[in-house]
Write an enzyme that holds these catalytic residues in place. Structure first.
Site, PDB file in Angstrom:
ATOM      1  N   LYS A  84      -8.356  51.216-151.774  1.00 37.43           N
ATOM      2  CA  LYS A  84      -7.331  50.138-151.945  1.00 37.43           C
ATOM      3  C   LYS A  84      -7.681  49.430-153.298  1.00 37.43           C
ATOM      4  O   LYS A  84      -8.824  48.898-153.453  1.00 37.43           O
ATOM      5  CB  LYS A  84      -7.540  49.127-150.810  1.00 37.43           C
ATOM      6  CG  LYS A  84      -6.394  47.989-150.801  1.00 37.43           C
ATOM      7  CD  LYS A  84      -6.512  47.065-149.358  1.00 37.43           C
ATOM      8  CE  LYS A  84      -5.485  46.241-149.280  1.00 37.43           C
ATOM      9  NZ  LYS A  84      -5.544  45.543-147.882  1.00 37.43           N
ATOM     10  N   SER A 153      -1.640  45.279-145.623  1.00 37.12           N
ATOM     11  CA  SER A 153      -1.496  45.459-146.892  1.00 37.12           C
ATOM     12  C   SER A 153      -2.200  46.528-147.366  1.00 37.12           C
ATOM     13  O   SER A 153      -2.161  46.865-148.589  1.00 37.12           O
ATOM     14  CB  SER A 153      -2.053  44.206-147.469  1.00 37.12           C
ATOM     15  OG  SER A 153      -3.448  44.051-147.043  1.00 37.12           O
ATOM     16  N   SER A 177      -4.163  44.283-141.456  1.00 31.94           N
ATOM     17  CA  SER A 177      -3.981  45.277-142.733  1.00 31.94           C
ATOM     18  C   SER A 177      -4.491  46.427-142.606  1.00 31.94           C
ATOM     19  O   SER A 177      -4.559  47.318-143.221  1.00 31.94           O
ATOM     20  CB  SER A 177      -4.123  44.786-143.877  1.00 31.94           C
ATOM     21  OG  SER A 177      -3.590  43.324-143.799  1.00 31.94           O
TER      22      SER A 177
END
Length: 451
Positions: A84, A153, A177
């Site tokens: 990420k 996210s 997330s």
């Protein structure tokens, strides 16, 4: 073994690791399979924020040379891992999902990146995140149906694994997330107990709530990746010295007795779709005496607002420089959240910090009777449209309590969109939770349930 890309990328990460370790599969051939898959699918899915195919191949060549030299290899030898884009990578752009940090190139690796490299993993690229890992949607699409959100996210990490671009990925969770995007994209998402994985070198949104988690296509694969990331770091006060976790070996072992589950609807059950409610209730019926339904104290009804209060107050502090230096480049949603966080009083914030242990103490009686809590991973399947990342209401309680959680892709709605089942364990019970999760997957596969 042949070098057909779909054959190779269809292997589990554990299988691919073992074949590369034995020399039956080269890291270069496996990487080429991933690169072909990325080329074929990422134009539509848009999971990657930064990606360099030549750089990935050079790392794979180095992995093959290392193995041929006869030197010891690591537990993730040759496996591509996507990160990420809030996780610092030395020499590789890390923009944290915001134009304010566009062009930012860290000088040091995050602690978990050091661990991955030491284990022989290959950093294949950086995956898309929402703006500063909050709730403003990203460009990533759901691989199952690109007209639907992949969640957030950690949208890019979940989508990359679900689309078969990579076998493994790392994300973060402050609300929902990891668990929610994994559920929406139809893969396994594992969020370890608070303090299990060091966060040094990762964007800080909320020190109380932030955690790292992993994405994979099976429980065993998730366990293998998480095991490497566990550990103590002096710079992350949430971590502490602990024995080696042995997550993979425990997760792969047979359960000593049939697990017991506690079906927890949570105070937010009415937010679940009819399809989600029906699927969970059918699973509970199938488990029979292996599942009971406790009633949580009324205080759990305040968990969502308490978690949000902590999140917003800490985010307002941690993201101060973004408001100061780039307010005009922030979304309205994030700007409003930062403004709300700045208005949380010291009294309300400090009082909220007492809630994680207060709520967790009420779970003791439940965990004494079960191996895992069974609960929705999300209100239902991924919502249609890209204007929202979905609702984390079924994740926030467990994020706040610091418990480990895992979502399993056991169901689908009438349109074929995945729906996840979330299992929650006691703090520190990560290995046992993984073993219980693997049992449930095998049980559903054997009995033909979960359609």
């Amino acid at each position: 073994m042949g070098t057909d890309p779909m054959t190779m990328t269809g292997l589990s990460a554990v299988e691919a690791r073992d074949r590369m370790a034995s020399g039956a599969l080269s890291a270069v051939d496996y990487m080429r399979g991933c690169l072909d898959r990325i080329a074929a699918t990422d134009g539509e899915i848009q999971a990657f924020e930064w990606f360099d195919a030549d750089f990935a191949l050079r790392q794979a060549e180095g992995a093959d040379q290392h193995r041929k030299s006869g030197r010891p290899i690591g537990p993730l030898h040759g496996l591509p891992v996507a990160l990420k884009d809030v996780i610092d990578t030395r020499g590789i752009p890390t923009a944290n999902g915001t134009q304010v940090d566009a062009g930012r190139v860290p000088e040091h690796d995050a602690v978990i990146v050091e661990k991955l490299r030491a284990a022989g993993a290959i950093i294949i690229g950086k995956t898309v995140t929402t703006e500063l890992a909050f709730m403003h949607p990203s460009k990533t699409r759901n691989p199952v149906n690109p007209a639907h959100t992949p969640g957030g996210s950690s949208s890019g990490s979940a989508a990359a694994v679900a689309a078969g671009m990579v076998p493994l990925a790392v994300g973060t969770q402050t609300g929902g997330s990891v668990i929610r995007p994994a559920a929406y994209c139809g893969i396994t998402g594992f969020l370890p107990s608070t303090g299990s994985i060091p966060r040094t070198g990762v964007l800080t949104q909320s020190p109380t709530l932030d955690r790292l988690g992993v994405f994979a296509r099976s429980v065993e694969d998730a366990a293998m990746l998480a095991e490497v990331l566990f550990g103590h770091d002096d710079l992350d006060k949430a971590t502490a010295p602990a024995p080696f976790p042995r997550l993979l070996s425990v997760a792969s072992a047979a359960v000593p007795v049939r697990p017991q589950f506690a079906f927890v609807r949570t105070p937010y059950w009415d937010k679940a779709t009819e399809a989600c409610q029906q699927a969970l209730e059918e699973l509970v019926d199938e488990l029979g005496e292996g599942c009971f339904e406790p009633v949580l104290p009324e205080a759990f009804g305040e968990a969502a607002s308490v978690r949000e209060r902590i999140n917003l107050a800490e985010m307002a502090k941690c993201y101060h420089r973004y408001r100061r230096d780039g307010a005009d480049q922030l979304s309205l949603r994030l700007s409003e959240a930062l403004e709300r966080g700045g208005k949380v009083t010291a009294h309300d914030y400090i009082a909220a910090l007492d809630w994680p242990d207060y709520l967790y103490s009420a779970l003791d009686a439940v965990f004494q009777r079960c191996d895992a809590i069974l609960t929705p991973a999300a209100p239902g399947s991924a919502p249609k449209g890209l204007e929202s990342t979905g609702d984390p209401v079924f994740n926030g309680i467990w994020t706040l309590c610091g418990t480990p959680a895992i979502t399993l892709p056991l169901f689908a709605d009438e349109d074929g969109m995945p729906m996840g089942v979330q299992l929650v364990g006691p703090r520190g019970g990560d290995a046992r939770l993984l073993r219980t999760a693997r049992w449930l997957v095998k049980h559903i596969e054997t009995d033909g349930q979960g359609d």
